[in-house]
Scaffold this active site. Structure first.
Site, PDB file in Angstrom:
ATOM      1  N   GLN A   1       0.839  -1.204   0.000  1.00 54.29           N
ATOM      2  CA  GLN A   1       0.000   0.000   0.000  1.00 54.29           C
ATOM      3  C   GLN A   1       0.869   1.247   0.000  1.00 54.29           C
ATOM      4  O   GLN A   1       1.232   1.751  -1.041  1.00 54.29           O
ATOM      5  CB  GLN A   1      -0.949  -0.035   1.194  1.00 54.29           C
ATOM      6  CG  GLN A   1      -2.073   0.977   1.085  1.00 54.29           C
ATOM      7  CD  GLN A   1      -3.285   0.587   1.917  1.00 54.29           C
ATOM      8  OE1 GLN A   1      -3.374  -0.493   2.466  1.00 54.29           O
ATOM      9  NE2 GLN A   1      -4.238   1.487   2.005  1.00 54.29           N
ATOM     10  N   ASP A   2       1.255   1.748   1.173  1.00 50.26           N
ATOM     11  CA  ASP A   2       2.225   2.849   1.182  1.00 50.26           C
ATOM     12  C   ASP A   2       3.397   2.461   2.066  1.00 50.26           C
ATOM     13  O   ASP A   2       3.340   1.466   2.779  1.00 50.26           O
ATOM     14  CB  ASP A   2       1.582   4.197   1.561  1.00 50.26           C
ATOM     15  CG  ASP A   2       1.035   4.259   2.975  1.00 50.26           C
ATOM     16  OD1 ASP A   2       0.868   3.192   3.607  1.00 50.26           O
ATOM     17  OD2 ASP A   2       0.767   5.370   3.460  1.00 50.26           O
ATOM     18  N   PRO A   3       4.496   3.213   2.014  1.00 50.93           N
ATOM     19  CA  PRO A   3       5.702   2.801   2.737  1.00 50.93           C
ATOM     20  C   PRO A   3       5.494   2.780   4.252  1.00 50.93           C
ATOM     21  O   PRO A   3       4.615   3.456   4.785  1.00 50.93           O
ATOM     22  CB  PRO A   3       6.729   3.877   2.356  1.00 50.93           C
ATOM     23  CG  PRO A   3       6.207   4.504   1.105  1.00 50.93           C
ATOM     24  CD  PRO A   3       4.721   4.426   1.206  1.00 50.93           C
TER      25      PRO A   3
ATOM     26  N   VAL B   1       1.444   3.565  -3.379  1.00 55.56           N
ATOM     27  CA  VAL B   1       1.857   4.945  -3.073  1.00 55.56           C
ATOM     28  C   VAL B   1       3.309   4.852  -2.621  1.00 55.56           C
ATOM     29  O   VAL B   1       3.647   3.991  -1.812  1.00 55.56           O
ATOM     30  CB  VAL B   1       0.959   5.555  -1.968  1.00 55.56           C
ATOM     31  CG1 VAL B   1       1.497   6.895  -1.496  1.00 55.56           C
ATOM     32  CG2 VAL B   1      -0.483   5.703  -2.474  1.00 55.56           C
TER      33      VAL B   1
ATOM     34  N   ASN C   1      -0.813   6.685   5.038  1.00 55.91           N
ATOM     35  CA  ASN C   1      -1.699   7.166   3.955  1.00 55.91           C
ATOM     36  C   ASN C   1      -1.682   8.680   3.761  1.00 55.91           C
ATOM     37  O   ASN C   1      -2.561   9.235   3.101  1.00 55.91           O
ATOM     38  CB  ASN C   1      -3.148   6.700   4.171  1.00 55.91           C
ATOM     39  CG  ASN C   1      -3.286   5.197   4.051  1.00 55.91           C
ATOM     40  OD1 ASN C   1      -2.732   4.602   3.129  1.00 55.91           O
ATOM     41  ND2 ASN C   1      -3.979   4.584   4.982  1.00 55.91           N
TER      42      ASN C   1
END
Length: 225
Positions: free
Chosen positions: A64-66, A125, A134
């Site tokens: 998803q995101d880091p 992302v 997020n």
């Protein structure tokens, strides 16, 4: 932040860097890196694409995101730098690897050896503010990484797409070419792993598919450091 990958992604993605959404994203990121603590380092943002050329991709593991803690993220989904404690989702991945293929559970979460074998460890992302999950959602990265997935979908050589959790599974709509293999389940997060991740055998299923198309299987064992 118009990147050079030093491989075949350069030609494939060069047009993206001229598009309005990316120019706006770039402006946003320049300001964010100046004024906030952002992960990963700007030099690591595109590591997934730098380490795994388009022609070499065998497997995609979508994140998803880091990670948003200090010193964790370094441009690969799920991976952390050496010397950093293995995060809970990755711990669960290692537990499943152990029961699926008998790999020992390593003392680190550094997945670079996977990237070098053709596993594209791609987040949807690519940047995040420290401590704010997020926080860079909806700023343009999703358009860029959707393009990466679309390009992979067009490839004539089959790829295994591993989709864990709702965010990753939502990208299944981009994978329309029937030559590819999709493996999906709930996310390895402690919140969901017991509801269908444990026992799903994604690693052996990936290798079985690769062998069936005369490709070298992945050596999933992450070595101790």
């Amino acid at each position: 932040m118009a990147a050079e990958f030093n491989n075949d992604w350069d030609d494939l993605l060069k047009d993206e860097f001229e598009k309005e959404y990316y120019l706006n994203l770039r402006k946003f990121l320049i300001n964010e890196y100046k004024t906030q603590k952002i992960h990963p380092s700007m030099y690591d943002i595109f590591n997934a694409l730098k380490f795994t050329p388009y022609k070499d991709v065998k497997v995609v593991i979508l994140g998803q995101d880091p990670y948003h803690g200090p010193n964790q993220a370094h441009g690969f989904s799920f991976s952390v730098k050496p010397g950093v404690q293995t995060p809970p989702s990755l711990r669960n991945m290692f537990k499943e690897l152990n029961s699926d293929l008998g790999c020992y559970i390593p003392n680190n979460g550094f997945l670079e050896s996977w990237a070098k074998q053709g596993i594209l460890l791609l987040n949807t992302v690519l940047t995040v503010r420290e401590g704010q999950a997020n926080s860079h959602k909806g700023k343009g990265w999703e358009i860029f990484t959707d393009r990466v997935i679309e390009l992979l979908n067009k490839r004539e050589e089959p790829i295994v797409f591993i989709l864990w959790g709702r965010n990753a599974i939502s990208k299944e709509a981009l994978i329309t070419n029937s030559i590819h293999k999709i493996i999906k389940s709930v996310h390895p997060s402690p919140l969901s792993a017991t509801r269908g991740f444990f026992g799903s055998k994604p690693f052996s299923k990936t290798n079985d598919f690769l062998v069936s198309i005369n490709k070298e299987p992945i050596d999933w064992q992450i070595p101790n450091i």
